[in-house]
Design a protein around this motif. Structure first.
Motif, PDB file in Angstrom:
ATOM      1  N   ALA A  15       3.311  -2.684 -10.495  1.00 26.30           N
ATOM      2  CA  ALA A  15       2.322  -1.926  -9.723  1.00 26.30           C
ATOM      3  C   ALA A  15       1.270  -1.319 -10.652  1.00 26.30           C
ATOM      4  CB  ALA A  15       3.007  -0.833  -8.910  1.00 26.30           C
TER       5      ALA A  15
ATOM      6  N   ARG B 103      -1.056  -9.023  -6.329  1.00 27.57           N
ATOM      7  CA  ARG B 103      -0.580  -8.369  -5.098  1.00 27.57           C
ATOM      8  C   ARG B 103       0.587  -9.157  -4.488  1.00 27.57           C
ATOM      9  NH1 ARG B 103      -6.429  -7.095  -2.075  1.00 27.57           N
ATOM     10  NH2 ARG B 103      -7.553  -6.697  -4.031  1.00 27.57           N
TER      11      ARG B 103
ATOM     12  N   GLY C 102       0.912   6.869  -5.448  1.00 23.88           N
ATOM     13  CA  GLY C 102       0.195   7.010  -6.704  1.00 23.88           C
ATOM     14  C   GLY C 102       0.582   6.008  -7.765  1.00 23.88           C
TER      15      GLY C 102
ATOM     16  N   GLN D  25       0.667   2.463  -3.338  1.00 18.91           N
ATOM     17  CA  GLN D  25      -0.583   3.175  -3.578  1.00 18.91           C
ATOM     18  C   GLN D  25      -0.489   4.604  -3.049  1.00 18.91           C
ATOM     19  OE1 GLN D  25      -4.446   1.139  -3.019  1.00 18.91           O
ATOM     20  NE2 GLN D  25      -4.933   2.736  -1.515  1.00 18.91           N
ATOM     21  N   ASP D  26       0.127   4.756  -1.878  1.00 19.23           N
ATOM     22  CA  ASP D  26       0.294   6.096  -1.303  1.00 19.23           C
ATOM     23  C   ASP D  26       1.080   7.006  -2.236  1.00 19.23           C
ATOM     24  OD1 ASP D  26      -1.037   5.123   0.902  1.00 19.23           O
ATOM     25  OD2 ASP D  26       0.788   4.784   2.087  1.00 19.23           O
TER      26      ASP D  26
ATOM     27  N   CYS E 249      -0.315   2.646  -7.772  1.00 21.98           N
ATOM     28  CA  CYS E 249      -1.288   1.587  -8.004  1.00 21.98           C
ATOM     29  C   CYS E 249      -2.513   1.806  -7.130  1.00 21.98           C
ATOM     30  CB  CYS E 249      -0.686   0.210  -7.721  1.00 21.98           C
ATOM     31  SG  CYS E 249      -0.273  -0.069  -5.980  1.00 21.98           S
ATOM     32  N   ASP E 250      -3.568   1.054  -7.451  1.00 20.66           N
ATOM     33  CA  ASP E 250      -4.742   0.945  -6.597  1.00 20.66           C
ATOM     34  C   ASP E 250      -4.794  -0.509  -6.138  1.00 20.66           C
ATOM     35  OD1 ASP E 250      -7.166   0.843  -5.341  1.00 20.66           O
ATOM     36  OD2 ASP E 250      -8.364   1.121  -7.148  1.00 20.66           O
ATOM     37  N   VAL E 251      -4.348  -0.757  -4.912  1.00 18.34           N
ATOM     38  CA  VAL E 251      -4.179  -2.133  -4.440  1.00 18.34           C
ATOM     39  C   VAL E 251      -5.480  -2.914  -4.533  1.00 18.34           C
ATOM     40  CG1 VAL E 251      -3.658  -3.561  -2.431  1.00 18.34           C
ATOM     41  CG2 VAL E 251      -2.200  -1.612  -2.972  1.00 18.34           C
ATOM     42  N   ASP E 252      -6.605  -2.298  -4.140  1.00 23.20           N
ATOM     43  CA  ASP E 252      -7.867  -3.029  -4.103  1.00 23.20           C
ATOM     44  C   ASP E 252      -8.336  -3.487  -5.482  1.00 23.20           C
ATOM     45  OD1 ASP E 252      -8.039  -2.837  -1.364  1.00 23.20           O
ATOM     46  OD2 ASP E 252      -9.234  -0.998  -1.397  1.00 23.20           O
ATOM     47  N   SER E 253      -7.859  -2.834  -6.534  1.00 22.99           N
ATOM     48  CA  SER E 253      -8.267  -3.232  -7.881  1.00 22.99           C
ATOM     49  C   SER E 253      -7.385  -4.346  -8.442  1.00 22.99           C
ATOM     50  CB  SER E 253      -8.238  -2.026  -8.824  1.00 22.99           C
ATOM     51  OG  SER E 253      -6.905  -1.650  -9.121  1.00 22.99           O
TER      52      SER E 253
ATOM     53  N   ARG F 282       0.827  -1.223   0.000  1.00 21.01           N
ATOM     54  CA  ARG F 282       0.000   0.000   0.000  1.00 21.01           C
ATOM     55  C   ARG F 282       0.858   1.269   0.000  1.00 21.01           C
ATOM     56  NH1 ARG F 282      -5.294  -0.861  -0.066  1.00 21.01           N
ATOM     57  NH2 ARG F 282      -6.048  -2.896   0.705  1.00 21.01           N
TER      58      ARG F 282
END
Length: 902
Positions: A69, A45, A33, A30-31, A35-39, A27
């Motif tokens: 990522a 992952r 910018g 993600q912070d 990736c979007d981990v949940d997607s 994550r």
């Protein structure tokens, strides 16, 4: 404590029952910018965590992390992913040549002036000896004892060698024979879900991940563990610290809804899934399962589906970690501390699946309502060819007359009534086409699953109570995946009933599914041969390719363990078990399959009472020391293996004997001849030496010349540590059809300069003496099947410099590169047939020193009349790292040169 290379600031700590541990948080990407981990699919992952944690700015770069990522469902970045798994798993057929190659690398390192002790696994390696037991004895209470005794007699040299490896090599463990099948031992014991390792800052938790030298390594995906099968040569590179390089995968989402209806088994489900995904086309892709139906599915059922990923063509069939994963770990005797670590870590990392979590984005979606699944079989020649049980009789009869090209047997109408007579101790039985001569509960796919194993036992109990028996011509066998299976069958009181039907314990290992079915009894073999019958085998396995199960058995059907018992009782596949009686009871009344089929409630109740965590703890606490015969094997210790020139099991392979410190420049292939001209769907079972060794074959003649009697030949698989046997057995499968030698079946070809038909090995030797390079031409899906390194090694030793096909499957293409054989593909939509090639041409292939991955390679074919055909082939060396392997002559040479220079 030092520093770690952590350009993304991802290393953190978290609290566990074992104290504070390190964690690499995806994550953090993600912070920033990236990736979007949940997607992201859960499988991506886990790959991303491995790349992030392994990022050192050299082998794994920051760009590697950024590219993965940024994974996109459609058109993922075509760049390679360097994946560093946490461990390697071997089975003994593929593991022995891997250890032989490590020993050969040590010898080569010594010759080149380096330190042999640099050749060592750098990550944990477990070898499970499970492929060497054969079904010689069956149907009696002492069958296991007799088969194990023969196993040790036949494999003494191999086992002595593996004991040397166990002593000489660091990070290497061997699970002895008679413990279980590698994938079930992996699922029940070796896998932990999460491992704790050390980096420069101290202990760090990492996901359990692996590669294995067996394509069915994917079974572990059912436990939420990322892993798949690779060739032995790839696994050796991983052992020596090299990443697995793979193209960024597409991920197919497979949504499961509903629940299995009564009477339908996990085997029926997996055969349905296999058929769906083969049609979908998932070769080289990840398949990730999701949906509320997954939550209702037991972990053994998930493992059954994951196991058959090679049959549906995927790299993985992945089920993320969830509550059922934790429950299974508890049920199989893992400690509460281990289970708590898996739960805590998976939730911290974001890889714990729940039904209400956001749905990841997938490349494509496939759906199945499992309530629509029906009882099924698969066959007679491929695992993806599902047949509904209700259609088995009509489908079997259709295949008898169907053309060979449609996976039939091409019998004429006048041949359908052929029969043979089994004469046995004064009694006789007449058998026809479809006679079930082998009924085997075998293989990792199903023997890991208590629901189907107990179903088989309950069906046997019901059948015995009705007075049903198995015909004397059926060779029956029970080969569980682990000793725990017999523990729970005994506790449930079902072993006696299975034995009453001939399903006595024959061994703990891969038997019939890999061709270790043993010989048919002489009277049965004589009847099948004299009648030239299409005899059947019904097995609870995952492979039923031609020639695999037994040389005399042409029709092979995959089925659930209870259906294996049912067909053994019926004695034929030429029967409709839905509408026709399976037999008669003691009073002469018809008995139907429905009368003896156990209910779902019976099965579940038996599971609840018969399985305990203590069974797993008891069997696995002493797994490495549990075989006293293994423990008594004498071990010669030393950093170098003392090669014995007289051994017919273990020889130093020639791959690195004359190797130089620097690789040679790439050169064109000129004047090459075609060794084999092959059609579509040629499998590694067709290519790789496997099964029995015929005494009149090149390998058989070699063994006889070296003082081995035919009775002691053993199988090709058992002699995989001897290149002189395996070389001679490559392309020698009894069912392979080389179009260069029309009218023949088996390992034959034409030596084109004279037109003489001879064995492929003998022709290759003549070409070698002439200084003529060789090529193989083939159709689509070349190399389907198990991760068999000898399919590539043998191809190389025959002198084949290039293989030109319409398409490859993943593992074999990679293995060819790993042996320095050039994989090429015909222009899109073309084949050797559409191009008008006959195999009689000579080939000039323009391999330049500036060859690039995926580049174009000009090919000129010169016909016997002097006319030419030119086309451009695609180089299927897919990555820069593979190109480095090819330039060095293979993976082993590449790694050895790097270690020598380091």
């Amino acid at each position: 404590m030092g520093t770690v290379f952590d350009p993304f600031g991802a290393r953190d700590t978290f609290s566990t029952p074992q104290g504070e541990l390190g964690i690499y948080r995806i994550r953090r990407l993600q912070d920033q910018g990236l990736c979007d981990v949940d997607s992201l699919p859960y499988s991506i992952r886990i790959l991303l965590e491995a790349v992030l944690r392994s990022c050192d700015g050299f082998v794994v770069s920051e760009d590697d992390v950024r590219r993965l990522a940024a994974w996109k469902p459609s058109n993922p970045d075509p760049s390679e992913v360097p994946f560093m798994p946490s461990r390697v798993v071997l089975q003994d057929f593929t593991g022995v040549p891997a250890v032989v190659d490590l020993a050969a690398m040590r010898s080569a390192m010594k010759r080149l002036g380096g330190d042999p002790n640099k050749i060592n696994p750098l990550i944990p390696v477990d070898l499970v000896i499970d492929h060497s037991v054969q079904v010689d004895a069956f149907g009696h209470s002492d069958s296991l004892e007799k088969n194990v005794e023969l196993e040790f007699q036949r494999n003494r040299e191999r086992y002595e060698f593996l004991r040397w490896g166990q002593k000489a090599l660091d990070n290497f463990r061997a699970v002895p024979p008679n413990v279980g099948i590698v994938h079930q031992v992996n699922l029940e014991f070796l896998a932990k879900g999460v491992f704790v390792r050390e980096d420069a800052k101290g202990p760090v938790a990492i996901p359990d991940s692996l590669v294995g030298t067996d394509s069915h390594t994917t079974m572990i995906n059912g436990l939420g563990v990322v892993g798949w099968g690779v060739g032995g040569i790839e696994a050796e590179a991983v052992m020596l610290g090299q990443p697995i390089y793979m193209l960024t995968p597409e991920v197919v989402g497979f949504e499961i809804t509903g629940e299995l209806p009564p009477g339908v088994t996990a085997t029926d489900l997996v055969l349905t899934v296999t058929q769906i995904l083969r049609k979908e086309g998932v070769v080289g892709k990840f398949v990730e399962f999701f949906g509320d139906g997954v939550s209702k599915m037991s972990l053994p059922d998930r493992a059954t589906i994951a196991n058959m990923a090679p049959e549906y063509g995927a790299t993985m069939g992945f089920f993320p970690v969830d509550d059922e994963t934790l429950n299974y770990l508890r049920r199989t005797g893992r400690t509460e501390e281990e289970v708590a670590l898996v739960e805590t870590y998976a939730k911290e990392l974001g890889i714990f699946r729940t039904d209400d979590a956001p749905m990841p984005k997938f490349t494509t979606l496939v759906k199945l309502d499992v309530s629509t699944v029906e009882p099924s079989m698969a066959g007679p020649k491929r695992p993806q060819d599902r047949v509904a049980l209700a259609n088995m009789k009509s489908e079997f009869q259709r295949t008898l007359t169907a053309p060979i090209e449609q996976r039939g047997f091409a019998l004429g109408e006048d041949e359908l009534a052929r029969t043979g007579t089994v004469e046995n101790n004064g009694s006789s039985a007449t058998i026809g086409h479809g006679a079930v001569v082998i009924a085997a509960i075998t293989s990792c796919t199903n023997t890991s699953n208590p629901s189907v194993m107990l179903s088989a036992g309950l069906l046997a109990r019901n059948a015995v109570a009705k007075g049903l028996r198995v015909p004397s011509y059926v060779k029956t066998s029970l080969a569980p995946g682990s000793r725990v299976v017999t523990d729970y069958l005994n506790k449930a009181g079902l072993m006696d009933d299975l034995e009453a039907l001939g399903f006595s314990l024959v061994g703990y290992g891969c038997t019939t599914c890999i061709g270790n079915s043993g010989p048919l009894p002489d009277p049965v073999a004589a009847a099948v041969t004299s009648g030239n019958l299409v005899a059947s085998a019904v097995l609870s396995g995952n492979r039923n390719f031609e020639g695999r199960v037994n040389p005399l058995v042409k029709a092979n059907y995959l089925a659930s363990p209870p259906l294996v018992v049912a067909y053994a009782i019926a004695g034929s596949t030429d029967i409709d078990l839905v509408t026709e009686p399976i037999g008669k009871d003691g009073e002469g009344n018809d008995v139907f399959l429905i009368d003896i089929w156990p209910t779902s409630e019976e099965v579940l109740a038996t599971i609840d009472t018969a399985l305990t965590p203590e069974m797993f703890q008891s069997q696995y606490n002493s797994a490495f020391e549990s075989n006293p015969t293994w423990n008594k094997i004498a071990v010669v210790e030393g950093e170098l293996y003392d090669w014995d020139e007289s051994s017919t099991y273990i020889q130093e392979p020639p791959f690195m004997v004359d190797m130089g410190i620097e690789p040679e420049v790439l050169k064109p292939i000129t004047g090459a001849r075609v060794l084999a001209l092959l059609g579509d769907s040629v499998t590694t079972d067709h290519i790789s030496p496997a099964g029995a060794i015929a005494k009149d074959s090149p390998a058989g003649r070699y063994l006889i010349e070296n003082g081995v009697e035919p009775i002691d030949f053993n199988s090709y698989g058992s002699r995989r540590g001897n290149d002189r046997v395996m070389h001679r057995g490559t392309f020698a499968n009894i069912r392979i059809r080389n179009r260069l030698a029309p009218g023949t079946e088996g390992g034959w070809t034409r030596y084109l300069p004279t037109g003489e038909v001879m064995s492929i090995y003998d022709a290759a030797e003549k070409y070698k003496a002439d200084g003529t390079p060789l090529v193989v031409l083939a159709g689509k899906e070349y190399g389907t099947g198990s991760s068999r390194d000898w399919a590539a090694k043998g191809t190389f030793l025959l002198g084949v410099t290039a293989v030109i096909t319409s398409s490859f499957e993943r593992i074999h293409r990679s293995n060819l590169v790993g042996m320095g054989v050039l994989p090429l593909e015909f222009p899109t939509g073309k084949s050797w047939e559409t191009l008008g090639l006959t195999g009689e041409e000579t080939f000039d292939i323009v391999v330049a020193d500036d060859l690039k991955p995926g580049g174009e390679v000009p090919v000129k074919a010169t016909r016997p009349d002097g006319s030419t055909l030119e086309f451009t082939a695609k180089c299927r060396i897919d990555t820069p790292v593979e190109m480095e392997y090819y330039r060095n002559g293979g993976i082993l040479q590449t790694v050895l040169r790097k270690l020598l220079q380091g």
